[in-house]
Design a protein around this motif. Structure first.
Motif, PDB file in Angstrom:
ATOM      1  N   UNK A   3      58.310 -16.023 170.009  1.00  0.00           N
ATOM      2  CA  UNK A   3      59.316 -15.191 170.475  1.00  0.00           C
ATOM      3  C   UNK A   3      59.577 -15.093 172.099  1.00  0.00           C
ATOM      4  N   UNK A   4      58.297 -14.505 172.708  1.00  0.00           N
ATOM      5  CA  UNK A   4      58.221 -14.183 174.196  1.00  0.00           C
ATOM      6  C   UNK A   4      58.735 -15.569 175.182  1.00  0.00           C
TER       7      UNK A   4
ATOM      8  N   UNK B 118      67.557 -19.884 159.527  1.00  0.00           N
ATOM      9  CA  UNK B 118      66.849 -19.618 160.677  1.00  0.00           C
ATOM     10  C   UNK B 118      66.301 -20.865 161.219  1.00  0.00           C
TER      11      UNK B 118
ATOM     12  N   UNK C 215      53.788 -15.656 156.611  1.00  0.00           N
ATOM     13  CA  UNK C 215      54.449 -14.456 156.855  1.00  0.00           C
ATOM     14  C   UNK C 215      53.388 -13.453 156.804  1.00  0.00           C
TER      15      UNK C 215
ATOM     16  N   UNK D 161      56.218 -18.294 164.680  1.00  0.00           N
ATOM     17  CA  UNK D 161      57.404 -17.955 165.233  1.00  0.00           C
ATOM     18  C   UNK D 161      57.463 -16.658 165.846  1.00  0.00           C
TER      19      UNK D 161
ATOM     20  N   UNK E 218      61.842  -3.181 164.961  1.00  0.00           N
ATOM     21  CA  UNK E 218      61.860  -4.413 165.290  1.00  0.00           C
ATOM     22  C   UNK E 218      62.302  -5.025 166.726  1.00  0.00           C
TER      23      UNK E 218
ATOM     24  N   UNK F 137      52.131 -20.951 159.664  1.00  0.00           N
ATOM     25  CA  UNK F 137      53.533 -20.784 158.827  1.00  0.00           C
ATOM     26  C   UNK F 137      53.309 -19.660 157.679  1.00  0.00           C
TER      27      UNK F 137
ATOM     28  N   UNK G  82      50.750 -13.993 170.383  1.00  0.00           N
ATOM     29  CA  UNK G  82      51.981 -13.723 170.971  1.00  0.00           C
ATOM     30  C   UNK G  82      51.980 -12.962 172.533  1.00  0.00           C
TER      31      UNK G  82
ATOM     32  N   UNK H  54      49.586  -4.094 170.329  1.00  0.00           N
ATOM     33  CA  UNK H  54      49.808  -2.596 169.874  1.00  0.00           C
ATOM     34  C   UNK H  54      48.648  -2.564 168.634  1.00  0.00           C
TER      35      UNK H  54
ATOM     36  N   UNK I 136      52.749  -4.808 165.229  1.00  0.00           N
ATOM     37  CA  UNK I 136      54.388  -5.037 165.201  1.00  0.00           C
ATOM     38  C   UNK I 136      54.797  -6.457 165.193  1.00  0.00           C
ATOM     39  N   UNK I 137      54.184  -7.096 164.227  1.00  0.00           N
ATOM     40  CA  UNK I 137      54.836  -8.418 164.188  1.00  0.00           C
ATOM     41  C   UNK I 137      56.112  -8.293 163.311  1.00  0.00           C
ATOM     42  N   UNK I 138      57.235  -9.183 163.677  1.00  0.00           N
ATOM     43  CA  UNK I 138      58.391  -8.991 162.710  1.00  0.00           C
ATOM     44  C   UNK I 138      58.164  -9.832 161.585  1.00  0.00           C
ATOM     45  N   UNK I 139      58.456  -8.995 160.329  1.00  0.00           N
ATOM     46  CA  UNK I 139      57.997  -9.092 159.079  1.00  0.00           C
ATOM     47  C   UNK I 139      58.760 -10.521 158.614  1.00  0.00           C
ATOM     48  N   UNK I 140      59.892 -10.821 159.036  1.00  0.00           N
ATOM     49  CA  UNK I 140      60.659 -12.041 158.582  1.00  0.00           C
ATOM     50  C   UNK I 140      60.520 -13.214 159.308  1.00  0.00           C
ATOM     51  N   UNK I 141      59.623 -13.251 160.109  1.00  0.00           N
ATOM     52  CA  UNK I 141      59.341 -14.416 160.778  1.00  0.00           C
ATOM     53  C   UNK I 141      57.751 -14.847 160.601  1.00  0.00           C
ATOM     54  N   UNK I 142      57.426 -16.225 160.514  1.00  0.00           N
ATOM     55  CA  UNK I 142      56.067 -16.593 160.350  1.00  0.00           C
ATOM     56  C   UNK I 142      55.229 -16.224 161.453  1.00  0.00           C
TER      57      UNK I 142
END
Ligand SMILES: Nc1ncnc2c1ncn2[C@@H]1O[C@H](COP(=O)(O)OP(=O)(O)OP(=O)(O)O)[C@@H](O)[C@H]1O
Ligand SMILES: [Mg+2]
Lengths: 773, 243
Positions: B107-108, A396, B136, B103, A670, B134, B152, B90, B94-100
């Protein structure tokens, strides 16, 4: 048990799309597997059966015309043959039928029955008068000649007309598309059909048990020793003929079994992926199932059954389908052997395929399902789905560095989020793309070899003459045509080579034969009398290598020969020699060319040329445009390859599709979050498509060397089975552009497969998904 | 002042819903306001916020945000609207678990096609979590995760910040910190709409409390001072309990 089935069926209904993927992939791979097994089990048997029924000859020997028939009648005893046929007088004749001319060996034989080489009359009757002829059915079918047709013999000055009265199947020669053919007339008719130097005696020998190649070699050596030098002009053994009959099916069986193993492997990868995915997404449900009293084994059963049920349905359809699809191929070979074709299948074998197929699928489904069985109920209920690692980080970050748009970067990360799933998916893509590479490459290799044999692009017209029309006349006529750019004259002779069982069919050239387009695999083309080229099998059997000298003999006369190169020739499974006609300049009787490969000036009208030259001497020479079409067995192999590539490509697409479904379902929260943050439907599509494209790209790139390697290996296997080495040019049939294009094509196809899950993800209702949390 | 958000006679009936989740709601929120939405569970608070965020469409009525009629936007247009105009926080982060963390914050901005790394680091710094950039999400406390989520929401400098029970999944201390942050943002001029159960939290910062019951606005209290606020809210709560 009922609970297990009820639950499994309910789950199946919920996962219809995935059940569909399993159904289709199992169907395709089981059908391919069934075809392979059906062909394999039948390949050897029909020839063996026909050989017994028609009392096939183990050894057939051609003796020089002048040999004393009484001497010939002592030969069976000399080699211990238990039965024999002949000596039959044989004359090579040319006849004309509807503007086409054909060479056949007309055998004088009064009775189709006997102790050896029984001729199975498939229609009509045996020749009873001197103006009647019997053809092989294979020859008649190929050229559209029927009983009642009349053919005009053009190789003798009287040009007698013969009526075709019967068609037979002869077990002792190859089919017409691969071999020259015999025809039969009354023995009394032979003298009137004989032109100078065109006749010989044929004898058939049969032994109590099938002799080995070494034994056959011993018999011919003994015959040579017992008769005056040069008496034996040719011989044919049953092993060679059996191979000619079997080679197409053998290659098909090999190709089919290799690729059905591929198909099965890809299917299993999909099954394992799917079950792992279902278990992961159903963690909470598993916990609940256990809490309400499902035993661990029953939990495993629920998951395994979800796969086994659609797999069973696929087998029920796929096994009959595979059996049916292999029937035309089987019918083809039993027809060629004169065996009555009965649809052949064995319930026992089908049941075994069914059992084996289901067992393998069940194992692939059970192993990942064991994880569900072992799960602790509380832990499972607490977590809605299995924990997921931060997989694909490195990728990524590098994708982000490459300044790819965020949805693409996220999609690529998703593709690798579950490493095992990613690897299994890559396997399915890899097998699919590699097979496509083979299916694209092999027909090209075949075409290249075919062109070298038919002179495509190198000469356009082939002329043959009968002995009634001299070589010098043919040359004069050809030279007189303004379009004639080059004429290469070709003669033929059988040469006995030490260590080689049958006398070797030799092609003798006059003119610039190096430009006929023959493939030189090693060494060089001959440039002086005495220099020869041969295919791999002859060099191997005669223990020769390039640079070696050896002594051949023809008609009792000795020839000093030196190997200067290896070439490609499938005739007689790589047993042939190529040399300059001048090599035989001093042999008696003189050998004269009978065939002419004519190269026309570029832009010349081939049809007009053929028409004009043929008109010069309509009966005594045959003029036709070089036939560059691909022989039927190769067409069949090409077709099967195409189908197989389609099957594996579909399975590969199924693999990608399945993984995308699992990924998008698992990541629905997600996706909803991303949409809430402002990801547009189009960006969601881009994200899912990027996942698919990435998997296809990696799989495709890795598949290229694998596919090229397979193409290489299959070329070798097929060339070797026909007694040759692969010409280097046959390996190099891909250009750099295509090596890039094929993986990109995989990417394009995968992106299309991503449309369904992509649209599904794009339409995610944010409020509903997040509300359900 | 200009109305930033205006709802006119908004109704929302969910598929399969017997009664409406929102029934004839009309409100307007001005630029720079910090309004709290309160009400019992199932009263329609989240529904209202989701409609304003363009996550869902009303069954009838009109919603305009920053002068734009949301009904006129396509799905893609709504996505762009959420990306550029709205920041959403929220309850469950609802953070994306596979991004730090970093990151996630980015996103937006990246969906918009820009690079906002410096801005993102500034935000993390301002929210007091620059050291987790950095890491997760799984390695962060709930309070840290929610602050990442707030960063975010702010990365694209949204006109409107929406927060649906941002403290609902946090312990008291972390919840206080988050509310403190929102108060600071408001003082810097950020328009905020907050859904919360906690009257004290609401009134500490919000100058206006909208009370929702059964999908209707039953009270719209503008508070001049914190003391006034507390008593107003107590009145609302007693009304609630008496129903
Ligand atoms: N996606 C949906 N589908 C169907 N009904 C829904 C959906 N979302 C909410 N509802 C219903 O609409 C009504 C209002 O729900 P909403 O989530 O807006 O309430 P809320 O005030 O946010 O409650 P809470 O304080 O529990 O979060 C409830 O009756 C709820 O069950
Ligand atoms: Mg709510």
């Amino acid at each position: 048990m009922t609970a297990v089935i009820v639950k499994a069926l309910a789950d199946l209904r919920r996962r219809r799309l995935q059940a569909g993927v399993i159904f289709v992939t199992v169907l395709l791979s089981i059908a391919a597997g069934t075809m392979a097994v059906t062909l394999m089990s039948q390949t050897r048997d029909p020839y063996q059966a026909a050989f017994q029924a028609q009392k096939g000859a183990h050894l057939q020997v051609a003796y020089k015309a002048g040999t004393d028939p009484r001497l010939l009648s002592t030969t069976p005893a000399a080699i211990g043959a238990t039965a024999f046929g002949g000596p039959y007088p044989v004359s090579t004749i040319q006849f004309k039928f509807k503007e086409q001319k054909f060479f056949v060996d007309a055998v004088g034989r009064d009775n189709p029955l006997g102790d050896v080489e029984v001729l199975n009359i498939t229609s009509g009757r045996w020749a009873q008068a001197n103006d009647e002829i019997v053809l092989t059915r294979s020859f008649a079918d190929l050229h559209g000649i029927s009983i009642g047709d009349r053919v005009k013999v053009t190789s003798v000055a009287q040009t007698p007309l013969l009526s075709v009265v019967g068609e037979v199947v002869d077990i002792d020669e190859g089919s017409a598309d691969l071999s020259s053919q015999r025809a039969w007339v009354q023995a009394a008719a032979i003298p009137s059909l004989t032109s100078p130097d065109s006749s010989y005696y044929l004898m058939d020998y049969r032994f109590a048990a099938d002799p080995t190649r070494a034994q056959l070699q011993g018999y011919t050596d003994r015959l040579r020793a017992a008769l005056p030098a040069g008496s034996i002009t040719g011989s044919l053994n049953y092993i060679l003929i059996r191979n000619i009959f079997n080679i197409t099916n053998q290659i098909l069986t090999g190709v089919l079994s290799a690729f059905s193993i591929f198909a099965l492997a890809a299917t299993l990868a999909i099954v394992a992926t799917l079950v792992t995915g279902i278990v992961i997404s159903a963690y909470r449900e598993i916990g609940i199932m256990k809490a309400i009293g499902f035993m661990p084994a029953e939990v495993v059963g629920v998951f395994a059954l979800q796969i086994v049920i659609p797999a069973l349905a696929a087998c029920m359809l796929g096994i009959p389908l595979g059996t049916i699809v292999s029937q035309p191929l089987l019918a083809n070979s039993s027809h060629a052997l004169g065996l009555s074709y009965t649809p052949s299948f064995s319930i026992g074998m089908d049941l075994m395929i069914l059992a084996a197929g289901l067992l393998v699928v069940a194992i692939a489904a059970t192993l990942p399902a064991l994880r569900a069985g072992l799960l602790k109920p509380i832990a499972a209920i607490a977590k809605a789905s299995a924990p997921r690692g931060a997989g694909g980080r490195l990728l990524r970050t590098s994708a982000a560095r490459a300044h790819l748009p965020r949805p693409v970067v996220l999609g690529i990360g998703d593709a690798l989020a579950r490493p095992l799933r990613a690897v299994l998916t890559l396997v399915t893509v890899l097998l699919g793309v590699a097979t496509v590479v083979v299916a694209v490459g092999l027909p090209r290799s075949f075409l290249l070899i075919n062109n070298s044999a038919t002179g495509a692009g190198n000469y356009q017209v082939v002329v043959t003459r009968t002995s009634a029309y001299p070589d010098s006349e043919v040359m004069r006529v050809l030279k007189a045509q303004p379009e004639t750019a080059r004429v290469v004259a070709i003669g033929g002779q059988n040469i006995t080579v030490p260590g080689v069982l049958d006398p070797v069919n030799t092609r003798l050239y006059r003119g610039d034969s190096s430009r006929l387009g023959f493939l030189v695999i090693a060494g060089r083309w001959f440039s002086a009398p005495g220099e020869v080229l041969a295919p791999a099998a002859l060099l191997r059997d005669a223990h020769l290598k390039i640079g070696d000298s050896f002594t051949g003999s023809t008609d009792g006369q000795v020839l000093q020969l030196r190997v200067v190169g290896e070439t490609y020739d499938i005739n007689n499974f790589g047993h042939s020699l190529f040399m300059d006609l001048a090599t035989m300049a001093s042999t008696k009787p003189a050998i004269e060319p009978y065939m002419y490969d004519v190269t026309l000036a570029s832009g010349a009208d081939v049809a007009a040329y053929v028409h004009r030259v043929a008109a010069v001497q309509p009966d005594l020479i045959d003029v036709h445009a070089s036939d560059t079409s691909i022989i039927t067995p190769v067409q069949i192999i090409d077709l099967v390859l195409l189908v197989i590539a389609g099957v594996l490509a579909l399975i590969g697409i199924g693999g990608v599709f399945n993984t995308l479904l699992l990924n998008t379902r698992e990541r629905i929260r997600d996706t909803a979050t991303l949409k809430a943050l402002g990801m547009s439907p189009r960006q969601v599509m881009a994200m899912v498509t990027a996942s698919a494209a990435f998997l296809a790209l990696i799989g495709g790139v890795v598949a290229m060397p694998v596919g090229l390697y397979l193409h290489h290996v299959l070329n070798d296997v097929i060339s070797n089975s026909a007694g040759n080495d692969t010409p280097p040019a046959a390996y190099a049939v891909f250009n750099a552009y295509e090596l890039v294009l094929i993986p990109l094509l995989a990417v394009a196809v995968a992106s299309v497969a991503a449309l369904v899950p992509g649209r599904w993800a794009a339409r995610t209702n944010v409020v509903e998904v997040l509300h359900a949390e | 002042m200009i109305d930033l958000v205006r709802l006119t006679d908004v109704n929302k009936v969910y598929q399969g819903g017997i009664t409406g989740a929102l029934n004839g709601v009309s409100i307007s929120v001005e630029k720079g306001e910090f309004a709290a939405i309160m009400g019992p569970s199932g009263s329609g608070k989240s529904t209202m916020l989701n409609l304003i965020a363009g996550l869902d469409r009303p069954t009838s009525g009109t919603i305009t945000v920053g002068g734009t009629d949301l009904a006129k936007l396509s799905e893609g247009g709504l996505a762009r609207f959420r990306r550029d105009t709205i920041g959403f926080v929220f309850q469950f982060f609802y953070l994306l678990s596979n991004l730090t963390a970093l990151e996630n914050v980015l996103i937006p901005a990246q969906l918009k096609g820009g690079d906002a790394k410096a801005h993102a680091r500034d935000l993390l710094d301002k929210l007091g979590i620059k050291e987790v950039a950095d890491k997760y999400p799984a390695r962060l406390s709930g309070g840290q995760q929610q602050r990442v989520a707030i960063a975010r929401a702010l990365i694209n400098n949204p006109m409107l910040l929406l927060a649906d029970e941002p403290t609902g999944a946090l312990d008291t201390h972390s919840g206080d910190q988050v509310m403190e942050l929102l108060g600071g943002l408001h003082r810097d001029g950020q328009t905020i709409l907050l859904v919360t159960h906690d009257a004290k939290l609401a009134t500490r910062n919000a100058a206006r409390v909208l009370s929702v019951v059964d999908g209707r606005i039953v009270d719209d209290a503008r508070l001049e001072s914190p003391e006034r606020a507390a008593s107003e809210v107590i009145r609302v709560r007693s009304e609630e309990t008496s129903r």
